[in-house]
Scaffold this motif. Structure first.
Motif: not given
Length: 432
Positions: A34, A36, A43, A45, A80, A406-407, A410, A414
Protein backbone atom coordinates in the motif's frame (compact mmCIF):
# COMPACT_ATOMS: atom_id res chain seq x y z
CA UNK A 1 13.01 -15.68 -2.54
CA UNK A 2 9.40 -15.42 -3.66
CA UNK A 3 7.98 -15.21 -0.19
CA UNK A 4 8.58 -13.25 2.95
CA UNK A 5 9.85 -16.21 4.97
CA UNK A 6 12.62 -16.75 2.44
CA UNK A 7 13.47 -13.02 2.47
CA UNK A 8 13.76 -13.07 6.26
CA UNK A 9 16.10 -16.05 6.13
CA UNK A 10 18.31 -14.31 3.60
CA UNK A 11 18.48 -11.16 5.69
CA UNK A 12 19.38 -13.13 8.80
CA UNK A 13 22.13 -14.91 6.87
CA UNK A 14 23.56 -11.62 5.65
CA UNK A 15 23.48 -10.12 9.14
CA UNK A 16 25.47 -13.05 10.47
CA UNK A 17 28.19 -12.59 7.88
CA UNK A 18 28.45 -8.83 7.39
CA UNK A 19 28.44 -5.66 9.44
CA UNK A 20 26.11 -3.82 7.09
CA UNK A 21 22.85 -5.66 7.86
CA UNK A 22 21.84 -5.34 4.24
CA UNK A 23 20.96 -7.43 1.22
CA UNK A 24 20.31 -6.48 -2.39
CA UNK A 25 19.19 -8.00 -5.64
CA UNK A 26 19.88 -6.44 -9.01
CA UNK A 27 16.16 -6.49 -9.82
CA UNK A 28 13.20 -7.33 -7.61
CA UNK A 29 9.51 -6.60 -7.20
CA UNK A 30 7.77 -5.61 -3.97
CA UNK A 31 4.25 -6.94 -4.44
CA UNK A 32 0.89 -6.18 -2.80
CA UNK A 33 2.04 -3.07 -0.93
CA UNK A 34 0.00 0.00 0.00
CA UNK A 35 1.77 3.11 -1.27
CA UNK A 36 1.58 6.37 0.70
CA UNK A 37 1.57 8.77 -2.27
CA UNK A 38 2.86 12.13 -1.05
CA UNK A 39 2.18 13.65 -4.47
CA UNK A 40 -1.58 13.10 -4.34
CA UNK A 41 -2.12 12.58 -0.59
CA UNK A 42 -3.74 9.25 -1.36
CA UNK A 43 -3.06 5.65 -0.44
CA UNK A 44 -2.65 3.36 -3.45
CA UNK A 45 -3.76 -0.05 -2.25
CA UNK A 46 -2.30 -3.34 -3.52
CA UNK A 47 0.43 -2.03 -5.80
CA UNK A 48 3.74 -3.46 -6.95
CA UNK A 49 7.01 -1.52 -7.01
CA UNK A 50 9.78 -2.85 -9.25
CA UNK A 51 13.34 -1.91 -8.37
CA UNK A 52 16.33 -2.25 -10.68
CA UNK A 53 19.74 -1.60 -9.14
CA UNK A 54 19.23 1.55 -7.07
CA UNK A 55 16.16 3.03 -8.79
CA UNK A 56 12.42 2.50 -9.01
CA UNK A 57 11.79 1.15 -12.51
CA UNK A 58 8.04 0.54 -12.41
CA UNK A 59 4.94 1.15 -10.27
CA UNK A 60 1.67 -0.55 -11.12
CA UNK A 61 -1.40 -2.23 -9.62
CA UNK A 62 -0.48 -5.73 -8.48
CA UNK A 63 -3.22 -7.25 -10.63
CA UNK A 64 -1.40 -5.90 -13.69
CA UNK A 65 2.03 -7.22 -12.71
CA UNK A 66 3.28 -10.42 -14.33
CA UNK A 67 5.80 -12.44 -12.34
CA UNK A 68 8.94 -13.39 -14.29
CA UNK A 69 11.92 -15.60 -13.55
CA UNK A 70 14.35 -12.73 -14.10
CA UNK A 71 12.88 -10.48 -11.39
CA UNK A 72 12.76 -11.72 -7.80
CA UNK A 73 9.37 -11.22 -6.13
CA UNK A 74 8.78 -10.30 -2.50
CA UNK A 75 5.17 -10.32 -1.33
CA UNK A 76 4.48 -7.70 1.34
CA UNK A 77 0.71 -7.86 1.57
CA UNK A 78 -0.71 -5.39 4.08
CA UNK A 79 2.49 -3.38 4.47
CA UNK A 80 2.49 0.39 3.98
CA UNK A 81 5.34 2.02 2.07
CA UNK A 82 6.37 5.65 1.95
CA UNK A 83 9.45 7.49 0.68
CA UNK A 84 12.49 7.22 2.93
CA UNK A 85 12.37 9.96 5.56
CA UNK A 86 14.62 13.02 5.22
CA UNK A 87 15.79 15.01 8.23
CA UNK A 88 16.36 18.48 6.81
CA UNK A 89 18.38 19.85 9.73
CA UNK A 90 21.10 17.96 11.61
CA UNK A 91 24.60 18.73 12.91
CA UNK A 92 27.14 15.91 12.95
CA UNK A 93 30.53 17.63 12.99
CA UNK A 94 30.47 20.92 14.85
CA UNK A 95 33.48 19.70 16.82
CA UNK A 96 34.78 16.40 15.43
CA UNK A 97 37.28 16.05 18.27
CA UNK A 98 34.38 15.86 20.73
CA UNK A 99 31.81 14.24 18.44
CA UNK A 100 33.71 11.02 17.91
CA UNK A 101 33.62 9.29 14.55
CA UNK A 102 32.55 5.99 16.06
CA UNK A 103 29.61 7.64 17.78
CA UNK A 104 28.63 9.43 14.56
CA UNK A 105 28.59 6.11 12.73
CA UNK A 106 26.49 4.56 15.49
CA UNK A 107 23.89 7.34 15.35
CA UNK A 108 23.83 7.40 11.55
CA UNK A 109 23.19 3.65 11.50
CA UNK A 110 20.36 4.06 13.98
CA UNK A 111 18.86 6.82 11.84
CA UNK A 112 18.90 4.68 8.71
CA UNK A 113 17.37 1.68 10.46
CA UNK A 114 14.50 3.88 11.70
CA UNK A 115 13.72 4.83 8.11
CA UNK A 116 15.75 8.02 7.57
CA UNK A 117 17.45 7.58 4.21
CA UNK A 118 18.81 11.13 3.77
CA UNK A 119 19.92 13.98 6.04
CA UNK A 120 20.95 17.59 5.50
CA UNK A 121 23.82 18.71 7.75
CA UNK A 122 23.54 22.45 8.35
CA UNK A 123 27.13 23.45 9.16
CA UNK A 124 30.12 21.73 10.63
CA UNK A 125 33.64 20.61 9.76
CA UNK A 126 33.29 19.71 6.07
CA UNK A 127 36.46 17.63 6.24
CA UNK A 128 34.75 15.21 8.63
CA UNK A 129 31.41 15.46 6.82
CA UNK A 130 32.99 14.74 3.44
CA UNK A 131 34.47 11.54 4.85
CA UNK A 132 31.17 10.43 6.38
CA UNK A 133 29.28 11.34 3.21
CA UNK A 134 31.67 9.40 1.00
CA UNK A 135 31.56 6.31 3.21
CA UNK A 136 27.75 6.43 3.33
CA UNK A 137 27.61 6.80 -0.46
CA UNK A 138 29.74 3.77 -1.26
CA UNK A 139 28.35 1.63 1.55
CA UNK A 140 31.40 1.51 3.80
CA UNK A 141 29.15 2.57 6.69
CA UNK A 142 25.44 1.98 7.31
CA UNK A 143 24.08 5.52 7.08
CA UNK A 144 21.64 7.78 5.27
CA UNK A 145 22.76 9.87 2.32
CA UNK A 146 24.55 12.90 3.81
CA UNK A 147 24.15 16.32 2.20
CA UNK A 148 26.17 18.99 3.96
CA UNK A 149 26.67 22.74 3.75
CA UNK A 150 29.44 25.28 3.40
CA UNK A 151 28.73 28.14 5.78
CA UNK A 152 28.94 31.85 4.93
CA UNK A 153 28.44 34.66 7.44
CA UNK A 154 29.65 38.11 8.38
CA UNK A 155 33.14 38.37 9.84
CA UNK A 156 31.91 39.18 13.36
CA UNK A 157 30.20 35.80 13.60
CA UNK A 158 33.45 33.84 13.46
CA UNK A 159 34.35 34.57 17.05
CA UNK A 160 31.66 32.00 17.87
CA UNK A 161 33.32 29.02 19.62
CA UNK A 162 31.43 26.57 17.42
CA UNK A 163 33.09 27.94 14.29
CA UNK A 164 36.50 27.83 15.94
CA UNK A 165 35.93 24.16 16.81
CA UNK A 166 34.80 23.36 13.25
CA UNK A 167 37.88 25.07 11.78
CA UNK A 168 40.51 23.36 13.93
CA UNK A 169 43.82 23.29 12.09
CA UNK A 170 42.83 26.42 10.19
CA UNK A 171 41.35 29.87 10.83
CA UNK A 172 37.67 30.32 11.54
CA UNK A 173 36.17 32.42 8.75
CA UNK A 174 38.95 31.58 6.30
CA UNK A 175 38.16 27.94 5.60
CA UNK A 176 36.59 26.98 2.25
CA UNK A 177 33.60 25.55 4.10
CA UNK A 178 33.36 28.34 6.69
CA UNK A 179 33.93 31.70 5.05
CA UNK A 180 33.63 35.27 6.33
CA UNK A 181 31.95 37.51 3.75
CA UNK A 182 32.59 41.24 3.48
CA UNK A 183 33.11 44.11 1.04
CA UNK A 184 36.40 42.68 -0.22
CA UNK A 185 35.21 39.12 -0.72
CA UNK A 186 35.94 37.43 -4.01
CA UNK A 187 32.51 35.88 -4.42
CA UNK A 188 33.40 33.83 -7.49
CA UNK A 189 36.31 32.22 -5.65
CA UNK A 190 34.42 31.86 -2.34
CA UNK A 191 31.53 30.01 -3.97
CA UNK A 192 33.90 27.88 -6.07
CA UNK A 193 35.83 26.88 -2.95
CA UNK A 194 32.58 26.06 -1.16
CA UNK A 195 31.61 23.76 -4.02
CA UNK A 196 35.08 22.24 -3.93
CA UNK A 197 34.48 20.94 -0.40
CA UNK A 198 31.79 18.66 -1.81
CA UNK A 199 29.04 20.65 -0.12
CA UNK A 200 25.53 20.26 -1.51
CA UNK A 201 24.56 23.80 -0.58
CA UNK A 202 25.70 27.08 0.90
CA UNK A 203 24.21 28.06 4.24
CA UNK A 204 23.97 31.73 5.18
CA UNK A 205 24.09 32.02 8.94
CA UNK A 206 24.47 35.48 10.49
CA UNK A 207 25.64 39.10 10.22
CA UNK A 208 25.05 39.46 6.48
CA UNK A 209 23.51 42.49 4.80
CA UNK A 210 20.93 42.28 2.03
CA UNK A 211 23.58 43.35 -0.47
CA UNK A 212 25.85 40.48 0.62
CA UNK A 213 22.96 38.04 0.52
CA UNK A 214 22.15 39.03 -3.06
CA UNK A 215 25.78 38.63 -4.14
CA UNK A 216 26.07 35.18 -2.55
CA UNK A 217 22.85 33.88 -4.08
CA UNK A 218 23.51 35.31 -7.53
CA UNK A 219 26.96 33.75 -7.73
CA UNK A 220 25.75 30.47 -6.26
CA UNK A 221 23.07 30.28 -8.95
CA UNK A 222 25.67 30.96 -11.61
CA UNK A 223 27.76 28.09 -10.26
CA UNK A 224 24.71 25.86 -9.78
CA UNK A 225 24.76 25.29 -6.04
CA UNK A 226 21.64 25.95 -3.91
CA UNK A 227 21.60 28.37 -1.00
CA UNK A 228 19.99 27.69 2.37
CA UNK A 229 19.67 30.35 5.05
CA UNK A 230 18.63 31.19 8.56
CA UNK A 231 15.29 32.98 8.35
CA UNK A 232 16.97 36.16 9.64
CA UNK A 233 20.60 37.24 9.42
CA UNK A 234 20.68 40.01 12.04
CA UNK A 235 21.15 42.53 9.24
CA UNK A 236 19.19 41.11 6.32
CA UNK A 237 15.50 40.68 7.15
CA UNK A 238 13.41 37.59 6.40
CA UNK A 239 11.66 39.29 3.46
CA UNK A 240 15.01 40.17 1.87
CA UNK A 241 16.31 36.62 2.31
CA UNK A 242 13.14 35.02 0.95
CA UNK A 243 13.21 37.26 -2.13
CA UNK A 244 16.90 36.63 -2.82
CA UNK A 245 16.54 33.19 -4.43
CA UNK A 246 17.29 30.85 -1.51
CA UNK A 247 15.44 27.54 -1.63
CA UNK A 248 14.81 27.22 2.11
CA UNK A 249 14.97 29.16 5.36
CA UNK A 250 15.43 27.69 8.84
CA UNK A 251 13.82 28.36 12.23
CA UNK A 252 10.21 29.55 12.21
CA UNK A 253 10.65 31.80 15.26
CA UNK A 254 13.15 33.98 13.38
CA UNK A 255 10.38 35.47 11.24
CA UNK A 256 9.71 37.90 14.11
CA UNK A 257 12.87 39.77 13.09
CA UNK A 258 11.00 41.17 10.09
CA UNK A 259 9.49 43.67 12.53
CA UNK A 260 11.59 46.73 13.38
CA UNK A 261 10.20 46.52 16.91
CA UNK A 262 11.29 42.90 17.37
CA UNK A 263 13.77 43.66 20.13
CA UNK A 264 11.12 45.51 22.15
CA UNK A 265 8.62 42.74 21.54
CA UNK A 266 11.05 40.05 22.64
CA UNK A 267 11.97 42.05 25.74
CA UNK A 268 8.30 42.25 26.71
CA UNK A 269 7.98 38.49 26.25
CA UNK A 270 11.09 37.82 28.34
CA UNK A 271 9.82 40.10 31.11
CA UNK A 272 6.45 38.34 31.20
CA UNK A 273 5.70 36.71 34.54
CA UNK A 274 3.72 33.45 34.34
CA UNK A 275 0.24 33.93 35.78
CA UNK A 276 -1.53 30.67 35.03
CA UNK A 277 -2.99 32.00 31.78
CA UNK A 278 -0.10 31.27 29.47
CA UNK A 279 -2.10 30.24 26.44
CA UNK A 280 -4.15 33.42 26.57
CA UNK A 281 -1.00 35.53 26.92
CA UNK A 282 0.77 33.96 23.95
CA UNK A 283 -2.35 33.97 21.80
CA UNK A 284 -2.72 37.69 22.44
CA UNK A 285 0.97 38.32 21.77
CA UNK A 286 0.78 36.44 18.47
CA UNK A 287 -2.33 38.31 17.34
CA UNK A 288 -0.29 41.52 17.34
CA UNK A 289 2.04 40.07 14.69
CA UNK A 290 1.34 39.98 10.97
CA UNK A 291 3.33 37.55 8.82
CA UNK A 292 0.87 37.42 5.93
CA UNK A 293 3.19 39.18 3.48
CA UNK A 294 6.07 36.87 4.38
CA UNK A 295 3.87 33.82 3.79
CA UNK A 296 2.84 35.18 0.38
CA UNK A 297 6.48 35.86 -0.48
CA UNK A 298 7.52 32.32 0.50
CA UNK A 299 4.74 30.83 -1.62
CA UNK A 300 5.58 33.07 -4.58
CA UNK A 301 9.29 32.22 -4.43
CA UNK A 302 8.74 28.54 -3.58
CA UNK A 303 10.83 28.88 -0.43
CA UNK A 304 10.46 26.01 2.03
CA UNK A 305 10.31 26.76 5.76
CA UNK A 306 12.57 24.38 7.70
CA UNK A 307 10.59 24.88 10.90
CA UNK A 308 12.86 23.02 13.39
CA UNK A 309 10.00 22.46 15.84
CA UNK A 310 12.08 19.93 17.81
CA UNK A 311 14.76 22.44 18.77
CA UNK A 312 12.13 25.06 19.63
CA UNK A 313 10.61 22.57 22.06
CA UNK A 314 13.84 22.68 24.04
CA UNK A 315 13.00 26.24 25.09
CA UNK A 316 9.68 25.34 26.76
CA UNK A 317 11.33 25.20 30.17
CA UNK A 318 13.58 28.24 29.74
CA UNK A 319 11.63 31.34 30.89
CA UNK A 320 13.74 33.86 28.97
CA UNK A 321 13.63 31.83 25.78
CA UNK A 322 10.17 30.27 25.93
CA UNK A 323 8.96 32.86 23.40
CA UNK A 324 10.88 30.97 20.73
CA UNK A 325 8.68 27.95 21.32
CA UNK A 326 5.37 29.75 21.84
CA UNK A 327 5.70 32.16 18.91
CA UNK A 328 7.48 29.61 16.71
CA UNK A 329 4.74 27.03 17.24
CA UNK A 330 2.07 29.51 16.21
CA UNK A 331 4.05 30.61 13.15
CA UNK A 332 4.42 26.99 12.00
CA UNK A 333 0.71 26.36 12.41
CA UNK A 334 -0.32 29.59 10.69
CA UNK A 335 2.22 29.36 7.85
CA UNK A 336 1.08 25.81 7.11
CA UNK A 337 -2.58 26.86 6.98
CA UNK A 338 -1.66 29.68 4.58
CA UNK A 339 0.01 27.24 2.19
CA UNK A 340 3.72 27.63 3.02
CA UNK A 341 5.70 24.43 2.42
CA UNK A 342 7.02 23.13 5.77
CA UNK A 343 10.03 20.80 5.92
CA UNK A 344 10.83 18.56 8.87
CA UNK A 345 14.24 19.27 10.40
CA UNK A 346 15.02 18.25 13.96
CA UNK A 347 18.16 20.36 14.76
CA UNK A 348 18.30 18.60 18.13
CA UNK A 349 21.90 17.38 17.83
CA UNK A 350 20.43 13.92 17.29
CA UNK A 351 18.82 13.82 20.73
CA UNK A 352 15.68 13.17 18.70
CA UNK A 353 15.20 12.26 15.05
CA UNK A 354 12.82 13.58 12.42
CA UNK A 355 10.07 11.21 13.58
CA UNK A 356 9.76 13.30 16.74
CA UNK A 357 9.48 16.43 14.60
CA UNK A 358 6.66 14.80 12.65
CA UNK A 359 4.77 14.00 15.84
CA UNK A 360 5.14 17.59 17.05
CA UNK A 361 3.74 18.87 13.77
CA UNK A 362 0.68 16.66 14.25
CA UNK A 363 0.17 16.98 17.98
CA UNK A 364 1.00 20.67 18.45
CA UNK A 365 0.76 22.42 15.08
CA UNK A 366 -2.44 20.98 13.64
CA UNK A 367 -0.93 18.94 10.79
CA UNK A 368 -2.66 15.77 9.67
CA UNK A 369 -0.46 12.67 9.71
CA UNK A 370 -0.39 12.78 5.90
CA UNK A 371 0.82 16.40 5.97
CA UNK A 372 3.56 15.47 8.44
CA UNK A 373 4.69 12.67 6.10
CA UNK A 374 4.86 15.15 3.21
CA UNK A 375 6.92 17.50 5.39
CA UNK A 376 9.46 14.75 6.17
CA UNK A 377 9.72 13.47 2.60
CA UNK A 378 8.75 15.63 -0.38
CA UNK A 379 9.15 19.02 1.32
CA UNK A 380 12.44 18.11 3.00
CA UNK A 381 13.74 16.91 -0.36
CA UNK A 382 12.75 20.24 -1.92
CA UNK A 383 14.38 22.17 0.93
CA UNK A 384 17.61 20.23 0.37
CA UNK A 385 17.54 20.48 -3.42
CA UNK A 386 17.22 16.73 -4.07
CA UNK A 387 13.56 16.45 -5.08
CA UNK A 388 14.59 15.47 -8.60
CA UNK A 389 15.68 12.03 -7.41
CA UNK A 390 14.29 11.60 -3.88
CA UNK A 391 11.37 12.46 -1.63
CA UNK A 392 8.53 10.74 -3.51
CA UNK A 393 7.78 7.28 -4.85
CA UNK A 394 8.09 7.75 -8.59
CA UNK A 395 9.63 5.87 -11.50
CA UNK A 396 13.24 6.96 -12.03
CA UNK A 397 13.81 8.05 -8.44
CA UNK A 398 16.18 6.47 -5.96
CA UNK A 399 14.86 3.33 -4.32
CA UNK A 400 14.77 4.89 -0.83
CA UNK A 401 11.73 3.42 0.90
CA UNK A 402 10.31 2.84 4.37
CA UNK A 403 7.91 -0.06 4.98
CA UNK A 404 5.59 0.00 7.98
CA UNK A 405 3.42 -2.68 9.54
CA UNK A 406 0.65 -0.20 10.34
CA UNK A 407 -1.05 2.68 8.54
CA UNK A 408 0.67 5.98 9.54
CA UNK A 409 -2.26 7.98 8.18
CA UNK A 410 -4.47 6.57 10.91
CA UNK A 411 -1.94 7.38 13.63
CA UNK A 412 1.39 9.20 13.30
CA UNK A 413 2.81 6.94 16.05
CA UNK A 414 2.81 4.14 13.48
CA UNK A 415 5.85 5.80 11.90
CA UNK A 416 7.81 3.77 14.45
CA UNK A 417 6.21 0.44 13.51
CA UNK A 418 8.96 -0.41 11.02
CA UNK A 419 9.13 -3.54 8.92
CA UNK A 420 11.86 -2.84 6.36
CA UNK A 421 14.08 -0.01 5.11
CA UNK A 422 15.47 0.22 1.59
CA UNK A 423 18.22 2.65 0.63
CA UNK A 424 19.62 2.73 -2.90
CA UNK A 425 17.87 -0.55 -3.58
CA UNK A 426 19.53 -2.30 -0.64
CA UNK A 427 17.32 -3.95 1.97
CA UNK A 428 18.11 -3.27 5.63
CA UNK A 429 16.90 -5.43 8.47
CA UNK A 430 15.60 -3.07 11.15
CA UNK A 431 15.98 -5.69 13.90
CA UNK A 432 19.76 -5.21 13.81
Amino acid sequence: MKNLKKLTSILLLVISTTASAQFSFSSYALQNVNIIDVNTNEILYDYTIVIHNDEISAILPSKNYSVTDTVQSIRLKGKFVLPGLIDAHVHFATDPTEERRDNAEKVLKEMLLTGITSIRDMAGDARALASLSRDALVGDIVAPHIYYSALMAGSTFFADPRTIASAQGGISGKMPYMKAIGDNSNMVLDVAEAKGTGASGIKMYADLSNNEVVKIVEEAKRQNIPVWSHAALQIAKPSEIIASGVISISHANMLVYENDESENLIKSWIDHKPNGKEKEFWDAAFEKLDFSELYKLMIKNKVVLDATFSVLEIYKNRPKMIWRYEIGKRIIQQAHKKGVLIAAGSDSDQETFVQHEMKLLVNEAGFTPFEALVAATKNSAQATGILKNQGTIDVGKKANLLFLNSNPIENIEHIDDIFLVIKNGKLYNTEE
